[in-house]
Design an enzyme around this catalytic site. Structure first.
Site, PDB file in Angstrom:
ATOM      1  N   GLU A  27       5.144   8.039  34.324  1.00  0.00           N
ATOM      2  CA  GLU A  27       3.986   7.270  34.816  1.00  0.00           C
ATOM      3  C   GLU A  27       4.424   6.010  35.579  1.00  0.00           C
ATOM      4  O   GLU A  27       5.594   5.601  35.518  1.00  0.00           O
ATOM      5  CB  GLU A  27       3.063   6.883  33.661  1.00  0.00           C
ATOM      6  CG  GLU A  27       3.703   5.933  32.666  1.00  0.00           C
ATOM      7  CD  GLU A  27       2.675   5.063  31.934  1.00  0.00           C
ATOM      8  OE1 GLU A  27       1.936   4.325  32.609  1.00  0.00           O
ATOM      9  OE2 GLU A  27       2.654   5.115  30.690  1.00  0.00           O
ATOM     10  N   LYS A  89      -4.381  -0.653  38.596  1.00  0.00           N
ATOM     11  CA  LYS A  89      -4.162   0.278  37.490  1.00  0.00           C
ATOM     12  C   LYS A  89      -5.166   1.410  37.664  1.00  0.00           C
ATOM     13  O   LYS A  89      -6.361   1.158  37.784  1.00  0.00           O
ATOM     14  CB  LYS A  89      -4.383  -0.472  36.180  1.00  0.00           C
ATOM     15  CG  LYS A  89      -4.342   0.379  34.938  1.00  0.00           C
ATOM     16  CD  LYS A  89      -4.637  -0.475  33.709  1.00  0.00           C
ATOM     17  CE  LYS A  89      -5.273   0.357  32.632  1.00  0.00           C
ATOM     18  NZ  LYS A  89      -5.886  -0.463  31.585  1.00  0.00           N
ATOM     19  N   VAL A 109      -1.497   6.990  31.603  1.00  0.00           N
ATOM     20  CA  VAL A 109      -1.192   8.283  30.974  1.00  0.00           C
ATOM     21  C   VAL A 109      -2.214   9.329  31.444  1.00  0.00           C
ATOM     22  O   VAL A 109      -1.847  10.447  31.822  1.00  0.00           O
ATOM     23  CB  VAL A 109      -1.189   8.151  29.434  1.00  0.00           C
ATOM     24  CG1 VAL A 109      -1.172   9.527  28.765  1.00  0.00           C
ATOM     25  CG2 VAL A 109       0.016   7.324  28.987  1.00  0.00           C
ATOM     26  N   ASP A 141     -14.614   0.659  23.268  1.00  0.00           N
ATOM     27  CA  ASP A 141     -13.414   0.679  24.111  1.00  0.00           C
ATOM     28  C   ASP A 141     -12.418   1.713  23.584  1.00  0.00           C
ATOM     29  O   ASP A 141     -11.677   1.461  22.632  1.00  0.00           O
ATOM     30  CB  ASP A 141     -12.783  -0.721  24.156  1.00  0.00           C
ATOM     31  CG  ASP A 141     -11.669  -0.806  25.194  1.00  0.00           C
ATOM     32  OD1 ASP A 141     -11.275   0.254  25.740  1.00  0.00           O
ATOM     33  OD2 ASP A 141     -11.190  -1.919  25.455  1.00  0.00           O
ATOM     34  N   LYS A 162       0.816   1.071  20.071  1.00  0.00           N
ATOM     35  CA  LYS A 162       0.973  -0.282  19.509  1.00  0.00           C
ATOM     36  C   LYS A 162      -0.225  -0.611  18.646  1.00  0.00           C
ATOM     37  O   LYS A 162      -1.339  -0.161  18.926  1.00  0.00           O
ATOM     38  CB  LYS A 162       1.033  -1.300  20.636  1.00  0.00           C
ATOM     39  CG  LYS A 162       2.246  -1.170  21.507  1.00  0.00           C
ATOM     40  CD  LYS A 162       2.352  -2.399  22.395  1.00  0.00           C
ATOM     41  CE  LYS A 162       3.533  -2.292  23.317  1.00  0.00           C
ATOM     42  NZ  LYS A 162       3.219  -1.538  24.535  1.00  0.00           N
TER      43      LYS A 162
END
Ligand code: PSU
Ligand code: MN
Length: 305
Positions: A27, A89, A109, A141, A162
């Protein structure tokens, strides 16, 4: 391969695919948004090299001037790294506008899976994936990465997620969507900078051949989704859990205080954690991506033969 008029497959990648050789996708959000220049470019090239050393051809994925790219030149990687946050992004919802306007995008991703699949590439190595954010029961979200894993037949090799995310809810979501979560050499979901999270994975697998066998079976069952391989950071590069937890808590508090939301949430939290933990977390990040690239390349080879 699904010919698409917006897709450019680099010559080396096209030749490998035509010859039935193994290819691993990479990516580009990690290049433009995940690391500072010039470490980001240096790392992207090292990751490509690690894929080659393990018998596969790398295909770094991005959107450049509105073209979907499977395989980048050194100059293109340098351009994405130098431009950094100046490159948008790009997640699933962004591709149509980027293509129509002829602009650039650093692929997440989700979009890397979409473009890899268009090109006929079925394995993809990265660092961490997006997931269900803490507080998602109110904010809703949830990363489009999870939805993509549910619908696009690509194996994603990562180092877990994470704990800026709610890891328990992320696993629940993946279960609902029917995405197998495989621990590579572990029964526990790794938490990116650390090898453990306290949450179990669905299956433990100890070899690239076994990963390839599960992926092959998934295809033979005509499932439309992909699978998630979680590969723990090598022990010697793992971070101290208390140090990383404290940084994550502070990053979350600052994001709340500043009212950060939407597509800025993940980049904001990631950048804050790096700022608070300094060079140590950057080095850990680089090492875990290299580690994932090696596993992905060996699995791609096991899948080809
Ligand atoms: N998590 C990480 N590192 C990353 C990302 C997430 O630990 O680099 C990036 C990936 O590109 C991922 C994206 O696909 O952020 C998810 O963004 P969002 O949560 O906005 O879907
Ligand atoms: Mn989000």
């Amino acid at each position: 391969m699904d010919f698409n008029k917006h897709l450019d497959i680099a010559p080396e990648v096209a030749a490998a695919l035509a010859a039935g050789k193994s290819v691993v996708a990479l990516e580009s959000t990690i290049i433009s948004h995940g690391m500072p220049y010039p470490k980001n470019v240096d790392t992207a090239l090292r990751v490509e090299q690690a894929i080659r050393e393990n018998g596969a051809v790398p295909a770094t994925i991005a959107v450049i001037h509105g073209r979907l790219k499977a395989g980048l030149s050194r100059d293109e990687i340098e351009y994405l790294g130098r431009t950094g946050r100046g490159v948008a992004k790009a997640s699933r919802r962004d591709l149509p506008a980027l293509v129509a306007r002829g602009t650039d995008g650093a692929t997440t991703v989700a979009t890397t899976m979409i473009i890899a699949h268009m090109a006929g590439i079925n394995i993809f190595a990265t660092g961490g994936i997006g997931g269900v954010h803490r507080g998602a029961e109110v904010t809703m979200d949830i990363s489009a990465d999870l939805e993509e894993l549910a619908q696009t037949p690509v194996m994603v090799v990562c180092a877990g997620a994470k704990s800026i995310l709610d890891l328990g809810l992320t696993l629940e979501y993946l279960e609902t969507k029917g995405v197998p979560v495989i621990g590579y050499g572990t029964e526990e979901l790794p938490a990116f900078y650390t090898r453990r999270s306290g949450f179990g994975v669905d299956y433990r697998v100890d070899s690239p051949e076994e990963l390839a066998a599960i992926f092959r079976a998934q295809r033979e069952l005509n499932y439309r989704g992909g699978m998630l391989v979680t590969n723990p950071i090598p022990e010697q590069y793992a971070m101290d859990k208390d140090v990383i937890d404290a940084a994550i808590e502070q990053a979350l508090a600052e994001a709340n205080a500043q009212g950060i939301h939407g597509k800025e949430t993940t980049p904001f939290l990631l950048a804050k954690v790096v700022e608070l933990t300094g060079g140590e977390s950057l080095e850990s990040n680089i090492q875990l991506v290299l580690n994932n690239a090696r596993v992905a390349a060996r699995t791609a080879c096991a899948l080809c033969c």
